[in-house]
Design a protein around this motif. Structure first.
Motif, PDB file in Angstrom:
ATOM      1  N   GLU A   1      -8.637  -4.279   3.047  1.00 56.26           N
ATOM      2  CA  GLU A   1      -7.727  -3.280   2.464  1.00 56.26           C
ATOM      3  C   GLU A   1      -6.313  -3.869   2.293  1.00 56.26           C
ATOM      4  OE1 GLU A   1      -6.771  -0.168   5.071  1.00 56.26           O
ATOM      5  OE2 GLU A   1      -6.664   1.335   3.483  1.00 56.26           O
ATOM      6  N   ASP A   2      -5.816  -4.565   3.343  1.00 50.68           N
ATOM      7  CA  ASP A   2      -4.470  -5.145   3.258  1.00 50.68           C
ATOM      8  C   ASP A   2      -4.419  -6.333   2.297  1.00 50.68           C
ATOM      9  OD1 ASP A   2      -3.255  -3.306   4.903  1.00 50.68           O
ATOM     10  OD2 ASP A   2      -3.738  -4.419   6.724  1.00 50.68           O
ATOM     11  N   GLN A   3      -5.576  -7.030   2.134  1.00 49.20           N
ATOM     12  CA  GLN A   3      -5.586  -8.172   1.201  1.00 49.20           C
ATOM     13  C   GLN A   3      -5.206  -7.732  -0.213  1.00 49.20           C
ATOM     14  OE1 GLN A   3      -9.249 -10.510   1.356  1.00 49.20           O
ATOM     15  NE2 GLN A   3      -9.328 -10.195   3.562  1.00 49.20           N
ATOM     16  N   GLN A   4      -5.505  -6.454  -0.544  1.00 50.74           N
ATOM     17  CA  GLN A   4      -5.161  -5.933  -1.871  1.00 50.74           C
ATOM     18  C   GLN A   4      -3.655  -5.762  -2.037  1.00 50.74           C
ATOM     19  OE1 GLN A   4      -7.759  -4.888  -4.012  1.00 50.74           O
ATOM     20  NE2 GLN A   4      -9.189  -5.617  -2.437  1.00 50.74           N
ATOM     21  N   LYS A   5      -2.937  -5.634  -0.888  1.00 49.09           N
ATOM     22  CA  LYS A   5      -1.521  -5.243  -0.979  1.00 49.09           C
ATOM     23  C   LYS A   5      -0.532  -6.340  -0.626  1.00 49.09           C
ATOM     24  CE  LYS A   5      -2.896  -0.790   0.941  1.00 49.09           C
ATOM     25  NZ  LYS A   5      -2.861  -0.208   2.265  1.00 49.09           N
ATOM     26  N   ILE A   6      -1.000  -7.407   0.030  1.00 43.52           N
ATOM     27  CA  ILE A   6      -0.033  -8.373   0.579  1.00 43.52           C
ATOM     28  C   ILE A   6       0.830  -9.089  -0.465  1.00 43.52           C
ATOM     29  CG2 ILE A   6      -1.085  -8.882   2.830  1.00 43.52           C
ATOM     30  CD1 ILE A   6      -2.434 -11.281   1.473  1.00 43.52           C
TER      31      ILE A   6
ATOM     32  N   VAL B   1       2.040  -6.093   6.816  1.00 41.30           N
ATOM     33  CA  VAL B   1       1.040  -5.376   7.609  1.00 41.30           C
ATOM     34  C   VAL B   1       1.691  -4.939   8.921  1.00 41.30           C
ATOM     35  CG1 VAL B   1      -1.221  -5.573   8.714  1.00 41.30           C
ATOM     36  CG2 VAL B   1      -0.768  -6.860   6.595  1.00 41.30           C
TER      37      VAL B   1
ATOM     38  N   THR C   1       4.985 -12.536  -2.759  1.00 40.57           N
ATOM     39  CA  THR C   1       5.265 -12.152  -4.155  1.00 40.57           C
ATOM     40  C   THR C   1       5.825 -13.377  -4.875  1.00 40.57           C
ATOM     41  OG1 THR C   1       5.993 -10.045  -3.215  1.00 40.57           O
ATOM     42  CG2 THR C   1       6.366 -10.366  -5.555  1.00 40.57           C
TER      43      THR C   1
ATOM     44  N   PHE D   1       5.670  -5.594   0.975  1.00 43.38           N
ATOM     45  CA  PHE D   1       4.569  -5.141   1.822  1.00 43.38           C
ATOM     46  C   PHE D   1       4.408  -6.051   3.030  1.00 43.38           C
ATOM     47  CE2 PHE D   1       0.249  -5.097   3.393  1.00 43.38           C
ATOM     48  CZ  PHE D   1       0.080  -3.746   3.642  1.00 43.38           C
TER      49      PHE D   1
ATOM     50  N   ASP E   1       2.183  -7.495  -2.956  1.00 38.76           N
ATOM     51  CA  ASP E   1       3.166  -6.512  -3.439  1.00 38.76           C
ATOM     52  C   ASP E   1       4.515  -6.771  -2.782  1.00 38.76           C
ATOM     53  OD1 ASP E   1       1.068  -5.429  -4.733  1.00 38.76           O
ATOM     54  OD2 ASP E   1       0.897  -3.635  -3.462  1.00 38.76           O
ATOM     55  N   ARG E   2       5.584  -6.454  -3.536  1.00 39.35           N
ATOM     56  CA  ARG E   2       6.934  -6.649  -2.994  1.00 39.35           C
ATOM     57  C   ARG E   2       7.147  -5.812  -1.741  1.00 39.35           C
ATOM     58  NH1 ARG E   2       9.987  -5.894  -8.677  1.00 39.35           N
ATOM     59  NH2 ARG E   2       9.311  -7.846  -9.542  1.00 39.35           N
TER      60      ARG E   2
END
Ligand code: ADP
Length: 278
Positions: A207-212, A219, A234, A217, A214-215
């Motif tokens: 789930e976090d791999q999808q967001k890391i 965990v 980013t 972000f 992003d500016r």
């Protein structure tokens, strides 16, 4: 239903070839949706940056204010602690400003100079600059470079920055006794170089791999340190895109992560060995 932003321009014109005073109306419709989307992303970024800058700033202000107004009543060690926190927060502020500047330069559309690069050089430089931190943290940092690597087409400084960010993260999120390895090998199809940074650290959930990337972000976990800005990945992904490639990740919580990307070979291919085995 998709919302669109349109600009409608109405102008009256004399109809050419028509009777005198015969007028017509021209309607011009412009679709500004893309522009509106970009503007919204820009305002969102500015509001995020302001928020991120305000946090360390207000912390620095409150420690300095306390020292200034009540300093006489505080013992020496408390005063030192307050100064140390203000100092660390100032460092964080500097890192944030530098990262924001780097990112905005990357996104400004400016042209970067590309040249043939022997990727082993920035890799070895990264090893040298991070070896001390790795030792202090009890982590084994090593490199593994193929003997048959072609030169790649890239910007040396940007590639150096990618490696420094990825190795910095790998060291930050790996516990003492762990390993971090930087490697470069030819890919199966023979004219690309695959660069990988692998660690045996805490790993990242799917789930976090999808967001890391992003500016801002980060965990939420116990390694959520003062050091991070949430902009590092980013910047990495933007630099790799400038090299017409993509950053990939493979990771498992509790086992570690590997970040990797491919770079185009410059003229030569892997079939023409040019590096001597060490
Ligand atoms: P930061 O400045 O917080 O390191 P990044 O954009 O570089 O920001 O990374 C975003 C988040 O991704 C980090 O805060 C961390 O939670 C996670 N992350 C990045 N690299 C790793 C890694 N090698 N192992 C585990 N988590 C990582």
């Amino acid at each position: 239903v998709q919302k669109r932003t349109l600009r409608v321009l109405i102008s009256s014109v004399i109809v050419p070839g028509g009777a005198a005073n015969l007028k017509g109306v021209v309607l011009t419709v412009q679709d500004l949706s893309k522009e509106a989307e970009l503007n919204q992303a820009k305002s969102q970024f500015i509001s995020n940056v302001s928020h991120e800058l305000r946090t360390p700033l207000s912390s620095i202000k409150s420690y300095i204010e306390t020292l200034y107004e009540y300093g006489d009543g505080l013992d020496e060690s408390t005063k030192r602690d307050f100064l140390e926190i203000a100092n660390l927060e100032t460092d964080r502020l500097t890192r944030l400003v530098n990262d924001v500047l780097d990112l905005s330069r990357l996104e400004s559309g400016r042209e970067y100079h590309f040249e043939p690069v022997d990727i082993a050089q920035p890799i070895e430089q990264t090893l040298r600059t991070h070896q001390l931190t790795a030792r202090e943290r009890g982590i084994e940092l090593s490199t593994e470079i193929g003997t048959d690597l072609p030169l790649v087409l890239g910007n040396y400084d940007l590639l150096q920055q990618v490696l420094a960010n990825l190795v910095g993260n790998a060291l930050k999120f790996t516990e003492s006794g762990g390993k971090v390895r930087l490697s470069a090998h030819c890919t199966g199809d023979g004219n690309k170089v695959r660069v990988a940074i692998a660690d045996t650290g805490i790993g990242i959930s799917p789930e976090d791999q999808q967001k890391i990337f992003d500016r801002f972000f980060r965990v939420e976990n116990k390694v959520h340190t003062l050091e991070g800005t949430g902009l590092g990945l980013t910047i990495v992904s933007s630099i790799i895109e400038k090299h017409h490639s993509q950053i990939h990740i493979e990771s498992e919580v509790g086992r570690g992560s590997t970040f990797w990307f491919d770079l185009d070979g410059y003229l030569e291919t892997c079939e023409w060995p040019r590096r001597e085995a060490a």
